[in-house]
Design a protein around this motif. Structure first.
Motif, PDB file in Angstrom:
ATOM      1  N   MET A  47     -36.926 -23.645  -3.170  1.00 24.69           N
ATOM      2  CA  MET A  47     -36.394 -24.293  -1.977  1.00 24.69           C
ATOM      3  C   MET A  47     -34.871 -24.224  -1.955  1.00 24.69           C
ATOM      4  O   MET A  47     -34.207 -24.435  -2.965  1.00 24.69           O
ATOM      5  CB  MET A  47     -36.835 -25.752  -1.901  1.00 24.69           C
ATOM      6  CG  MET A  47     -36.407 -26.404  -0.599  1.00 24.69           C
ATOM      7  SD  MET A  47     -36.938 -28.118  -0.448  1.00 24.69           S
ATOM      8  CE  MET A  47     -36.103 -28.565   1.076  1.00 24.69           C
ATOM      9  N   HIS A  49     -33.247 -21.465  -1.125  1.00 30.09           N
ATOM     10  CA  HIS A  49     -32.749 -20.112  -1.393  1.00 30.09           C
ATOM     11  C   HIS A  49     -33.135 -19.088  -0.326  1.00 30.09           C
ATOM     12  O   HIS A  49     -33.081 -17.888  -0.590  1.00 30.09           O
ATOM     13  CB  HIS A  49     -33.199 -19.646  -2.772  1.00 30.09           C
ATOM     14  CG  HIS A  49     -32.448 -20.325  -3.879  1.00 30.09           C
ATOM     15  ND1 HIS A  49     -31.114 -20.068  -4.129  1.00 30.09           N
ATOM     16  CD2 HIS A  49     -32.808 -21.284  -4.764  1.00 30.09           C
ATOM     17  CE1 HIS A  49     -30.697 -20.810  -5.138  1.00 30.09           C
ATOM     18  NE2 HIS A  49     -31.708 -21.572  -5.542  1.00 30.09           N
ATOM     19  N   ASP A  52     -29.685 -17.268   0.941  1.00 24.09           N
ATOM     20  CA  ASP A  52     -29.121 -16.259   0.034  1.00 24.09           C
ATOM     21  C   ASP A  52     -30.065 -15.064  -0.120  1.00 24.09           C
ATOM     22  O   ASP A  52     -29.609 -13.920  -0.215  1.00 24.09           O
ATOM     23  CB  ASP A  52     -28.704 -16.842  -1.334  1.00 24.09           C
ATOM     24  CG  ASP A  52     -29.572 -17.990  -1.809  1.00 24.09           C
ATOM     25  OD1 ASP A  52     -30.485 -18.387  -1.079  1.00 24.09           O
ATOM     26  OD2 ASP A  52     -29.339 -18.486  -2.930  1.00 24.09           O
ATOM     27  N   LEU A  53     -31.374 -15.305  -0.105  1.00 25.06           N
ATOM     28  CA  LEU A  53     -32.324 -14.184  -0.123  1.00 25.06           C
ATOM     29  C   LEU A  53     -32.101 -13.281   1.091  1.00 25.06           C
ATOM     30  O   LEU A  53     -32.045 -12.050   0.980  1.00 25.06           O
ATOM     31  CB  LEU A  53     -33.758 -14.707  -0.123  1.00 25.06           C
ATOM     32  CG  LEU A  53     -34.816 -13.620  -0.192  1.00 25.06           C
ATOM     33  CD1 LEU A  53     -35.419 -13.546  -1.605  1.00 25.06           C
ATOM     34  CD2 LEU A  53     -35.932 -13.852   0.795  1.00 25.06           C
ATOM     35  N   LEU A  55     -29.388 -12.956   2.755  1.00 20.63           N
ATOM     36  CA  LEU A  55     -28.120 -12.234   2.588  1.00 20.63           C
ATOM     37  C   LEU A  55     -28.322 -10.966   1.762  1.00 20.63           C
ATOM     38  O   LEU A  55     -27.747  -9.916   2.074  1.00 20.63           O
ATOM     39  CB  LEU A  55     -27.079 -13.141   1.912  1.00 20.63           C
ATOM     40  CG  LEU A  55     -25.757 -12.467   1.555  1.00 20.63           C
ATOM     41  CD1 LEU A  55     -25.040 -11.946   2.807  1.00 20.63           C
ATOM     42  CD2 LEU A  55     -24.843 -13.405   0.771  1.00 20.63           C
ATOM     43  N   GLY A  56     -29.149 -11.065   0.728  1.00 22.73           N
ATOM     44  CA  GLY A  56     -29.409  -9.875  -0.083  1.00 22.73           C
ATOM     45  C   GLY A  56     -30.006  -8.746   0.744  1.00 22.73           C
ATOM     46  O   GLY A  56     -29.603  -7.587   0.622  1.00 22.73           O
ATOM     47  N   ILE A  57     -30.962  -9.103   1.608  1.00 24.43           N
ATOM     48  CA  ILE A  57     -31.571  -8.076   2.467  1.00 24.43           C
ATOM     49  C   ILE A  57     -30.507  -7.476   3.391  1.00 24.43           C
ATOM     50  O   ILE A  57     -30.449  -6.254   3.587  1.00 24.43           O
ATOM     51  CB  ILE A  57     -32.734  -8.666   3.297  1.00 24.43           C
ATOM     52  CG1 ILE A  57     -33.806  -9.279   2.386  1.00 24.43           C
ATOM     53  CG2 ILE A  57     -33.356  -7.589   4.189  1.00 24.43           C
ATOM     54  CD1 ILE A  57     -34.869 -10.085   3.131  1.00 24.43           C
ATOM     55  N   LEU A  59     -27.334  -7.202   2.917  1.00 25.79           N
ATOM     56  CA  LEU A  59     -26.407  -6.330   2.186  1.00 25.79           C
ATOM     57  C   LEU A  59     -27.053  -4.986   1.855  1.00 25.79           C
ATOM     58  O   LEU A  59     -26.376  -3.954   1.836  1.00 25.79           O
ATOM     59  CB  LEU A  59     -25.940  -7.026   0.898  1.00 25.79           C
ATOM     60  CG  LEU A  59     -25.023  -8.238   1.113  1.00 25.79           C
ATOM     61  CD1 LEU A  59     -24.790  -8.972  -0.206  1.00 25.79           C
ATOM     62  CD2 LEU A  59     -23.691  -7.824   1.729  1.00 25.79           C
ATOM     63  N   ALA A  60     -28.358  -5.020   1.598  1.00 29.35           N
ATOM     64  CA  ALA A  60     -29.063  -3.760   1.301  1.00 29.35           C
ATOM     65  C   ALA A  60     -29.258  -2.925   2.551  1.00 29.35           C
ATOM     66  O   ALA A  60     -29.335  -1.696   2.472  1.00 29.35           O
ATOM     67  CB  ALA A  60     -30.421  -4.062   0.658  1.00 29.35           C
ATOM     68  N   ARG A  61     -29.385  -3.595   3.707  1.00 28.65           N
ATOM     69  CA  ARG A  61     -29.682  -2.891   4.958  1.00 28.65           C
ATOM     70  C   ARG A  61     -28.660  -3.244   6.040  1.00 28.65           C
ATOM     71  O   ARG A  61     -28.972  -3.970   6.994  1.00 28.65           O
ATOM     72  CB  ARG A  61     -31.087  -3.230   5.426  1.00 28.65           C
ATOM     73  CG  ARG A  61     -32.180  -2.692   4.532  1.00 28.65           C
ATOM     74  CD  ARG A  61     -32.115  -1.164   4.367  1.00 28.65           C
ATOM     75  NE  ARG A  61     -32.193  -0.504   5.646  1.00 28.65           N
ATOM     76  CZ  ARG A  61     -33.296   0.101   6.104  1.00 28.65           C
ATOM     77  NH1 ARG A  61     -34.371   0.147   5.360  1.00 28.65           N
ATOM     78  NH2 ARG A  61     -33.296   0.689   7.287  1.00 28.65           N
ATOM     79  N   GLY A  80     -22.925 -23.466  -1.031  1.00 27.80           N
ATOM     80  CA  GLY A  80     -22.035 -22.405  -1.501  1.00 27.80           C
ATOM     81  C   GLY A  80     -22.366 -21.056  -0.902  1.00 27.80           C
ATOM     82  O   GLY A  80     -21.501 -20.167  -0.843  1.00 27.80           O
ATOM     83  N   THR A  81     -23.602 -20.888  -0.447  1.00 29.31           N
ATOM     84  CA  THR A  81     -23.993 -19.611   0.152  1.00 29.31           C
ATOM     85  C   THR A  81     -23.167 -19.310   1.400  1.00 29.31           C
ATOM     86  O   THR A  81     -22.948 -18.145   1.736  1.00 29.31           O
ATOM     87  CB  THR A  81     -25.507 -19.617   0.462  1.00 29.31           C
ATOM     88  OG1 THR A  81     -26.216 -19.694  -0.770  1.00 29.31           O
ATOM     89  CG2 THR A  81     -25.943 -18.359   1.191  1.00 29.31           C
ATOM     90  N   ALA A  83     -20.030 -19.656   1.667  1.00 28.57           N
ATOM     91  CA  ALA A  83     -18.866 -18.910   1.155  1.00 28.57           C
ATOM     92  C   ALA A  83     -19.278 -17.522   0.672  1.00 28.57           C
ATOM     93  O   ALA A  83     -18.553 -16.541   0.878  1.00 28.57           O
ATOM     94  CB  ALA A  83     -18.215 -19.695   0.019  1.00 28.57           C
ATOM     95  N   THR A  84     -20.443 -17.427   0.052  1.00 26.21           N
ATOM     96  CA  THR A  84     -20.898 -16.127  -0.445  1.00 26.21           C
ATOM     97  C   THR A  84     -21.124 -15.158   0.712  1.00 26.21           C
ATOM     98  O   THR A  84     -20.791 -13.973   0.612  1.00 26.21           O
ATOM     99  CB  THR A  84     -22.193 -16.296  -1.265  1.00 26.21           C
ATOM    100  OG1 THR A  84     -21.983 -17.297  -2.259  1.00 26.21           O
ATOM    101  CG2 THR A  84     -22.583 -14.997  -1.942  1.00 26.21           C
ATOM    102  N   SER A  88     -19.013 -11.779   1.105  1.00 33.56           N
ATOM    103  CA  SER A  88     -19.738 -10.509   0.971  1.00 33.56           C
ATOM    104  C   SER A  88     -19.333  -9.484   2.021  1.00 33.56           C
ATOM    105  O   SER A  88     -19.559  -8.294   1.854  1.00 33.56           O
ATOM    106  CB  SER A  88     -21.247 -10.745   1.080  1.00 33.56           C
ATOM    107  OG  SER A  88     -21.629 -10.985   2.430  1.00 33.56           O
TER     108      SER A  88
END
Lengths: 198, 176
Positions: A47, A49, A52-53, A55-57, A59-61, A80-81, A83-84, A88
């Motif tokens: 819970m 996340h 941020d998950l 965001l990872g997608i 950044l990959a696409r 904090g996400t 800021a991330t 990014s």
């Protein structure tokens, strides 16, 4: 204040090839109206996340817009996400915070500080490119197409009415297809769909 | 640091996600303007696993780099994303406290009783790191002073991929 349907219905109408990541209270309602392999439920674990998950997608696409349908309780778990995301450099990222002020899944207990927190102000202070706030259905519905197509990162704060969604599970009694299989299996379905829809 | 970077590029790593400590700081410095490897600096270690899992979903090949203190912070994120997804994510865990543990003639197998965990000359995180990885079901290898970090890291990346699960290397030494 919007109902959850008033948030999700315009989104499903305007969606083209965007990736949609759901969590908590948005998970089941989205699964009832959308049946895409590019939907991903970050719902039954970790819970806080989903943002941020997603965001990872993104950044990959970078060629795809990634939309995360977050809740206010979930957002507070990983502030904090914000800021991330900005750090990014992702521009293909849209973060919704559906703010109902309560932990709906567990029975409407209050989210800490829910009366005072200004999520849009936080996103703006963090440096999000676009920050939007909606408390009525009409102005939101008129903006959805622009939300999905303009460069971000975009933050959308929506005041929504508490619903009545209970705990989320993964089994074949769930209506949303993305909840009728394990997270591991759906991850591979999602990856394969993203690869074939290039 | 050149060897570590060469290992990552050769293994097809696309993104490094994490937070620096004194051991990994040179790696983060080297990555800040690297031609092929993208650096994603997070605000808290739990974020690293969710972002790395998302990167993997999107077709990228991430490496997580965090200190063992941050690993302990990351439990539910690691469990609820990479582990549940069966995501082949390698994790480079820098090992704070390992030198003190060695000086005190202790090992991660010692009973973690109150007297040991409260000793001033022992950094308890080193005692807890490997038992925690075992409890969480994360395969790992410890890289010691006599080992070559690049070789062990390459092995960890390969193991994560072949077993389709997050897999760690605990650096009980520097990266160079």
């Amino acid at each position: 204040m919007l109902t959850r349907a008033q948030v999700l219905d315009p989104l499903v109408q305007h969606r083209t090839d965007e990736i949609i990541v759901t969590t908590m209270g948005a998970t089941r309602p989205w699964g009832r109206i959308s049946d895409s392999d590019l939907d991903f439920a970050s719902a039954d674990s970790a819970m806080g996340h989903a943002a941020d998950l997603a965001l990872g997608i993104a950044l990959a696409r970078p060629d795809r817009t990634v939309v995360c349908l977050n809740g206010d309780g979930s957002m507070l778990m990983t502030l904090g996400t914000l800021a991330t995301v900005v750090g990014s450099g992702a521009t293909n990222y849209v973060l919704f915070v559906m703010d109902n002020g309560v932990f709906e899944i567990t029975g409407h207990q209050s989210v800490a500080g829910s009366e005072q927190i200004d999520y849009a102000a936080m996103a703006e202070a963090t440096g999000f490119q676009r920050v939007l706030f909606f408390e009525d259905a009409r102005s939101y519905a008129e903006s959805v197409e622009e939300i999905l197509t303009q460069p971000g990162p975009t933050f959308v704060h929506l005041l929504v009415e508490p619903g009545s969604e209970g705990p989320i599970s993964r089994n074949d009694r769930e209506k949303g297809r993305y909840l009728r299989t394990s997270l591991a299996d759906w991850s591979r379905t999602f990856k394969a769909a993203l690869e074939t829809k290039d | 640091m050149t060897e570590i970077l060469h290992t990552l590029v050769t293994a097809g790593i696309t993104h490094v996600v994490g937070l620096p400590d004194n051991t990994s700081a040179p790696l983060f410095d080297a990555l800040s303007d690297h031609l092929w490897l993208r650096l994603v600096t997070v605000t808290r270690e739990g974020e690293a696993f969710a972002i790395a899992s998302g990167l993997w979903l999107g077709g990228a090949s991430p490496l997580v780099v965090i200190q063992n203190t941050g690993l302990l912070e990351s439990g539910d994120s690691l469990r609820g994303t990479a582990t549940r997804m069966g995501a082949p994510i390698p994790i480079l865990v820098t090992g704070r406290g390992y030198s003190k543990m060695k000086e005190a003639a202790l090992t991660p197998s010692d009973l973690r009783e109150r007297d040991l965990l409260t000793r001033g000359d022992v950094d308890s995180v080193a005692l807890l790191t490997e038992p925690t990885l075992e409890a969480w079901g994360i395969p790992f290898e410890r890289c010691q002073a006599e080992d070559d970090p690049s070789t062990v890291l390459a092995r960890t990346i390969e193991s994560a991929r072949s077993n389709e699960r997050p897999t760690a290397v605990v650096m009980a030494r520097g990266l160079t």
